[in-house]
Design a protein around this motif. Sequence first.
Motif, PDB file in Angstrom:
ATOM      1  N   ASP A 156       0.811  -1.221   0.000  1.00 10.82           N
ATOM      2  CA  ASP A 156       0.000   0.000   0.000  1.00 10.82           C
ATOM      3  C   ASP A 156       0.841   1.266   0.000  1.00 10.82           C
ATOM      4  O   ASP A 156       0.384   2.323   0.413  1.00 10.82           O
ATOM      5  CB  ASP A 156      -0.929   0.006   1.209  1.00 10.82           C
ATOM      6  N   ILE A 157       2.080   1.172  -0.494  1.00 12.02           N
ATOM      7  CA  ILE A 157       2.994   2.319  -0.438  1.00 12.02           C
ATOM      8  C   ILE A 157       2.465   3.501  -1.240  1.00 12.02           C
ATOM      9  O   ILE A 157       2.610   4.665  -0.842  1.00 12.02           O
ATOM     10  CB  ILE A 157       4.412   1.919  -0.922  1.00 12.02           C
ATOM     11  N   ILE A 158       1.815   3.244  -2.383  1.00 15.45           N
ATOM     12  CA  ILE A 158       1.268   4.349  -3.176  1.00 15.45           C
ATOM     13  C   ILE A 158       0.130   5.019  -2.410  1.00 15.45           C
ATOM     14  O   ILE A 158       0.058   6.258  -2.339  1.00 15.45           O
ATOM     15  CB  ILE A 158       0.797   3.853  -4.553  1.00 15.45           C
ATOM     16  N   LYS A 159      -0.743   4.212  -1.810  1.00 18.10           N
ATOM     17  CA  LYS A 159      -1.837   4.770  -1.017  1.00 18.10           C
ATOM     18  C   LYS A 159      -1.292   5.592   0.146  1.00 18.10           C
ATOM     19  O   LYS A 159      -1.769   6.702   0.411  1.00 18.10           O
ATOM     20  CB  LYS A 159      -2.724   3.644  -0.497  1.00 18.10           C
ATOM     21  N   GLN A 160      -0.270   5.078   0.832  1.00 16.81           N
ATOM     22  CA  GLN A 160       0.337   5.808   1.943  1.00 16.81           C
ATOM     23  C   GLN A 160       0.927   7.135   1.477  1.00 16.81           C
ATOM     24  O   GLN A 160       0.771   8.173   2.144  1.00 16.81           O
ATOM     25  CB  GLN A 160       1.436   4.967   2.584  1.00 16.81           C
ATOM     26  N   THR A 161       1.593   7.095   0.337  1.00 18.27           N
ATOM     27  CA  THR A 161       2.237   8.304  -0.185  1.00 18.27           C
ATOM     28  C   THR A 161       1.195   9.353  -0.558  1.00 18.27           C
ATOM     29  O   THR A 161       1.376  10.546  -0.274  1.00 18.27           O
ATOM     30  CB  THR A 161       3.102   7.953  -1.411  1.00 18.27           C
ATOM     31  N   MET A 162       0.111   8.928  -1.167  1.00 22.44           N
ATOM     32  CA  MET A 162      -0.938   9.870  -1.526  1.00 22.44           C
ATOM     33  C   MET A 162      -1.590  10.445  -0.268  1.00 22.44           C
ATOM     34  O   MET A 162      -1.892  11.648  -0.205  1.00 22.44           O
ATOM     35  CB  MET A 162      -1.986   9.184  -2.406  1.00 22.44           C
ATOM     36  N   GLN A 163      -1.804   9.613   0.745  1.00 23.36           N
ATOM     37  CA  GLN A 163      -2.429  10.081   1.977  1.00 23.36           C
ATOM     38  C   GLN A 163      -1.547  11.080   2.723  1.00 23.36           C
ATOM     39  O   GLN A 163      -2.055  11.941   3.447  1.00 23.36           O
ATOM     40  CB  GLN A 163      -2.752   8.884   2.887  1.00 23.36           C
ATOM     41  N   SER A 164      -0.233  10.970   2.549  1.00 14.85           N
ATOM     42  CA  SER A 164       0.675  11.909   3.209  1.00 14.85           C
ATOM     43  C   SER A 164       0.724  13.261   2.509  1.00 14.85           C
ATOM     44  O   SER A 164       1.339  14.212   3.008  1.00 14.85           O
ATOM     45  CB  SER A 164       2.087  11.319   3.282  1.00 14.85           C
TER      46      SER A 164
END
Length: 339
Positions: A261-269
């Motif tokens: 979920d690294i892309i999701k985490q990056t977008m959420q940050s």
Amino acid sequence: MAFRKSRVLLLGSGGVGTIAALNLEIGGLAEVTSVLRSNYAVVSLRGFTIKSCEHGEIQNWRPTEILNSVPSVADSATIQPFDYVVCCTKNVPDVTPTACEIIAPAISPGHTVIVLVQNGLNIEKPFLRRFPSNIVLSGVSRIDAHEVAPGVIEQRQKDILYVGAFENCLLPHEEQQKAAQHFANIYSAGLKTTCSYEPNVRYDRWVKLVNNASFNPICALTRLTTGELQRKSRTVDNLLIPAMKEIISAAEAAGYSLPEDIIKQTMQSNPPDENISPSMLVDIQKGNFIEHENILGEVLREARKSEGVATPILSTLYELCCMVQWRTKKGMGRPEPGV
């Protein structure tokens, strides 16, 4: 035996560096000498003005000592060796003098621990070559802090710092790990920040690159904040996320499996309703050099070591950044042949 604070020399007192100096000082385990450049006169006169989400508003703050150049410990009988030299400067290896050259006078061989709170991959290599008897630490910083005017620092997001040791095969492994753990302890002693010892330093750097090698150059080249980029264009689906997928593939080829979920985490940050200005965007706005070599160039060089890793978007971003860098050098009277 009398207690002695760790002596820290810190270079790069912009947003990240000033908050780092503040965290080191308030913990009571370190005394910081900050080397200032463009803001030296202002800070000498009235100190730093800090507006921080963690520290509140602070007026007239100074570390233990401020200087306008790196001191030479070998040439002075009055300067005690520094236990740590912390580099929070921009990482621009294609511009001289390099960070290695700048800090050299302050390094005591076999004693001073060098801490690189800087972006990108393979940043340790020139330091390990230049200072083979010194421990070199990695600092991966997650913070939104900028110098918005000379001596005025704004910190909008919490300071999170991951510290580990870049492996120096000439030195004992355990000694290097203990140095990383000790620095994490003195950095977090003030209880205002999150600083943790993380031994897998290259993994941490790949994780951060999913953000840094995508949002950073795209925002810089378009001159849009992270929020504007997401609210006002189709760039997310057509450019941003595909760039992140290329970084993940390069990391995988280098032996680092990033979270699913690294892309999701990056977008959420980077929430769409927040106008975060990545460091490369801030540098372009100020007319400064950019950190494209270690953020983008090294990712591409790692990817090229493996067959089957395609990086068309990252390659295009890198070439555009190279041209921007060339233009900046030309404007400063430091042109290079070609582009």
